[in-house]
Scaffold this motif. Structure first.
Motif, PDB file in Angstrom:
ATOM      1  N   SER A  75       2.094  -1.043   3.045  1.00 15.33           N
ATOM      2  CA  SER A  75       0.943  -0.230   2.691  1.00 15.33           C
ATOM      3  C   SER A  75       0.071  -0.861   2.445  1.00 15.33           C
ATOM      4  O   SER A  75      -0.568  -1.914   2.457  1.00 15.33           O
ATOM      5  CB  SER A  75       1.221   1.172   2.464  1.00 15.33           C
ATOM      6  OG  SER A  75      -0.617   1.233   2.702  1.00 15.33           O
ATOM      7  N   TYR A  76       0.528  -1.665   0.902  1.00 20.21           N
ATOM      8  CA  TYR A  76      -0.192  -1.781  -0.421  1.00 20.21           C
ATOM      9  C   TYR A  76      -0.182  -3.230  -0.441  1.00 20.21           C
ATOM     10  O   TYR A  76      -0.496  -4.422  -0.271  1.00 20.21           O
ATOM     11  CB  TYR A  76      -0.590  -1.656  -1.811  1.00 20.21           C
ATOM     12  CG  TYR A  76      -0.748  -0.341  -1.315  1.00 20.21           C
ATOM     13  CD1 TYR A  76      -1.644   0.254  -1.715  1.00 20.21           C
ATOM     14  CD2 TYR A  76       1.133   0.968  -1.425  1.00 20.21           C
ATOM     15  CE1 TYR A  76      -2.026   1.782  -1.454  1.00 20.21           C
ATOM     16  CE2 TYR A  76      -0.136   2.505  -1.205  1.00 20.21           C
ATOM     17  CZ  TYR A  76      -1.061   2.637  -1.880  1.00 20.21           C
ATOM     18  OH  TYR A  76      -1.558   3.481  -1.875  1.00 20.21           O
ATOM     19  N   PHE A 135       7.273   2.278   1.399  1.00 12.99           N
ATOM     20  CA  PHE A 135       6.169   2.632   1.971  1.00 12.99           C
ATOM     21  C   PHE A 135       4.651   1.756   1.018  1.00 12.99           C
ATOM     22  O   PHE A 135       4.407   1.128   1.451  1.00 12.99           O
ATOM     23  CB  PHE A 135       5.497   3.765   2.059  1.00 12.99           C
ATOM     24  CG  PHE A 135       4.516   4.798   1.949  1.00 12.99           C
ATOM     25  CD1 PHE A 135       4.081   4.941   4.167  1.00 12.99           C
ATOM     26  CD2 PHE A 135       3.090   4.657   1.503  1.00 12.99           C
ATOM     27  CE1 PHE A 135       3.122   5.380   3.722  1.00 12.99           C
ATOM     28  CE2 PHE A 135       2.279   4.960   1.337  1.00 12.99           C
ATOM     29  CZ  PHE A 135       1.541   5.471   2.985  1.00 12.99           C
ATOM     30  N   GLY A 195      -2.069  -0.475   7.814  1.00 11.32           N
ATOM     31  CA  GLY A 195      -2.692   0.232   7.706  1.00 11.32           C
ATOM     32  C   GLY A 195      -2.054   1.683   8.885  1.00 11.32           C
ATOM     33  O   GLY A 195      -2.524   2.887   8.376  1.00 11.32           O
ATOM     34  N   ASP A 196      -1.479   0.978   9.383  1.00 17.00           N
ATOM     35  CA  ASP A 196      -1.102   2.351  10.518  1.00 17.00           C
ATOM     36  C   ASP A 196       0.078   2.920   9.916  1.00 17.00           C
ATOM     37  O   ASP A 196       1.071   2.536   9.660  1.00 17.00           O
ATOM     38  CB  ASP A 196      -1.038   2.186  11.529  1.00 17.00           C
ATOM     39  CG  ASP A 196      -1.035   2.590  12.840  1.00 17.00           C
ATOM     40  OD1 ASP A 196      -0.351   4.148  12.322  1.00 17.00           O
ATOM     41  OD2 ASP A 196      -0.570   2.335  14.158  1.00 17.00           O
ATOM     42  N   ASN A 197      -0.348   4.509   9.330  1.00 15.20           N
ATOM     43  CA  ASN A 197       0.705   5.597   8.257  1.00 15.20           C
ATOM     44  C   ASN A 197       2.004   5.630   9.633  1.00 15.20           C
ATOM     45  O   ASN A 197       3.338   5.917   9.447  1.00 15.20           O
ATOM     46  CB  ASN A 197      -0.392   6.513   8.335  1.00 15.20           C
ATOM     47  CG  ASN A 197      -0.251   6.764   6.387  1.00 15.20           C
ATOM     48  OD1 ASN A 197      -0.454   5.458   6.245  1.00 15.20           O
ATOM     49  ND2 ASN A 197      -0.895   7.409   6.344  1.00 15.20           N
ATOM     50  N   PHE A 198       1.537   5.614  10.863  1.00 15.12           N
ATOM     51  CA  PHE A 198       2.993   5.687  11.607  1.00 15.12           C
ATOM     52  C   PHE A 198       3.637   4.886  12.658  1.00 15.12           C
ATOM     53  O   PHE A 198       4.703   4.901  12.020  1.00 15.12           O
ATOM     54  CB  PHE A 198       2.552   6.435  13.144  1.00 15.12           C
ATOM     55  CG  PHE A 198       3.595   7.305  13.978  1.00 15.12           C
ATOM     56  CD1 PHE A 198       4.185   7.684  14.050  1.00 15.12           C
ATOM     57  CD2 PHE A 198       3.068   6.426  15.290  1.00 15.12           C
ATOM     58  CE1 PHE A 198       5.610   8.585  15.030  1.00 15.12           C
ATOM     59  CE2 PHE A 198       4.438   6.463  16.674  1.00 15.12           C
ATOM     60  CZ  PHE A 198       5.180   7.926  15.750  1.00 15.12           C
ATOM     61  N   GLN A 199       3.297   3.509  12.315  1.00 15.16           N
ATOM     62  CA  GLN A 199       3.176   2.354  12.493  1.00 15.16           C
ATOM     63  C   GLN A 199       4.828   1.978  11.017  1.00 15.16           C
ATOM     64  O   GLN A 199       5.791   1.720  11.383  1.00 15.16           O
ATOM     65  CB  GLN A 199       2.616   1.263  12.447  1.00 15.16           C
ATOM     66  CG  GLN A 199       3.248  -0.061  13.745  1.00 15.16           C
ATOM     67  CD  GLN A 199       1.826  -0.992  13.797  1.00 15.16           C
ATOM     68  OE1 GLN A 199       1.448  -1.242  12.825  1.00 15.16           O
ATOM     69  NE2 GLN A 199       1.988  -2.144  14.974  1.00 15.16           N
ATOM     70  N   ILE A 200       4.843   2.417  10.309  1.00 15.79           N
ATOM     71  CA  ILE A 200       5.059   2.270   8.901  1.00 15.79           C
ATOM     72  C   ILE A 200       6.280   3.389   8.020  1.00 15.79           C
ATOM     73  O   ILE A 200       7.256   2.827   8.661  1.00 15.79           O
ATOM     74  CB  ILE A 200       4.022   2.807   7.355  1.00 15.79           C
ATOM     75  CG1 ILE A 200       3.378   1.555   7.833  1.00 15.79           C
ATOM     76  CG2 ILE A 200       4.683   2.822   6.089  1.00 15.79           C
ATOM     77  CD1 ILE A 200       2.330   1.894   6.521  1.00 15.79           C
ATOM     78  N   PHE A 201       5.804   4.519   9.037  1.00 15.83           N
ATOM     79  CA  PHE A 201       6.813   5.647   9.190  1.00 15.83           C
ATOM     80  C   PHE A 201       7.958   5.416  10.420  1.00 15.83           C
ATOM     81  O   PHE A 201       9.143   5.130   9.501  1.00 15.83           O
ATOM     82  CB  PHE A 201       6.399   7.199  10.478  1.00 15.83           C
ATOM     83  CG  PHE A 201       7.078   7.963  10.068  1.00 15.83           C
ATOM     84  CD1 PHE A 201       7.980   8.852   9.297  1.00 15.83           C
ATOM     85  CD2 PHE A 201       7.822   8.192  11.495  1.00 15.83           C
ATOM     86  CE1 PHE A 201       8.938   9.085  10.062  1.00 15.83           C
ATOM     87  CE2 PHE A 201       8.485   8.886  11.646  1.00 15.83           C
ATOM     88  CZ  PHE A 201       9.224   9.975  11.002  1.00 15.83           C
TER      89      PHE A 201
END
Ligand SMILES: [Zn+2]
Length: 117
Positions: free
Chosen positions: A77-78, A73, A83-89
């Protein structure tokens, strides 16, 4: 300590550091679970001491999963800057599934090394 980490990475016996713990690596795309040897082929060390011995390895696996998810994460993310948390998930979930057999192998190996007698 460095040797222990190396042995865990290589999946070798905690007693003699020569015999392999697993017969074969699992293959996710064939849904083949990693298979363990019952005893070390070199020194006869018994890997599964009692039925259910590896129950606790699930906690190791759980912690590795959490650590991996948090690490991913932060990276996505960093560092990558998604920027999209759902995509990261979704990416994290895919990575966890992809690594699940490796995770099982490494957590059992860590467990064996933690409680070697
Ligand atoms: Zn051995």
């Amino acid at each position: 300590m460095g040797n222990t980490l190396q042995n865990i990475y290589q999946g070798t016996c905690p007693s003699c550091n020569k015999g392999k713990i697993f017969k074969k690596k699992g293959l996710l795309y064939k849904l083949r679970m990693p298979k363990m040897h019952a005893h070390c082929s070199v020194c006869k060390y018994k890997f599964e001491k009692e039925p259910g011995y590896f129950f606790g390895a699930m906690y190791v696996s759980y912690m590795l999963t959490i650590a991996g998810a948090v690490g991913l994460f932060i990276m996505l993310s960093y560092i990558v800057g998604i920027g999209d948390n759902f995509q990261i998930f979704l990416m994290i979930a895919a990575a966890m599934i992809g690594l699940s057999f490796f995770n099982m192998r490494i957590s059992r190996t860590i467990w064996i090394h933690l409680f070697k007698t």
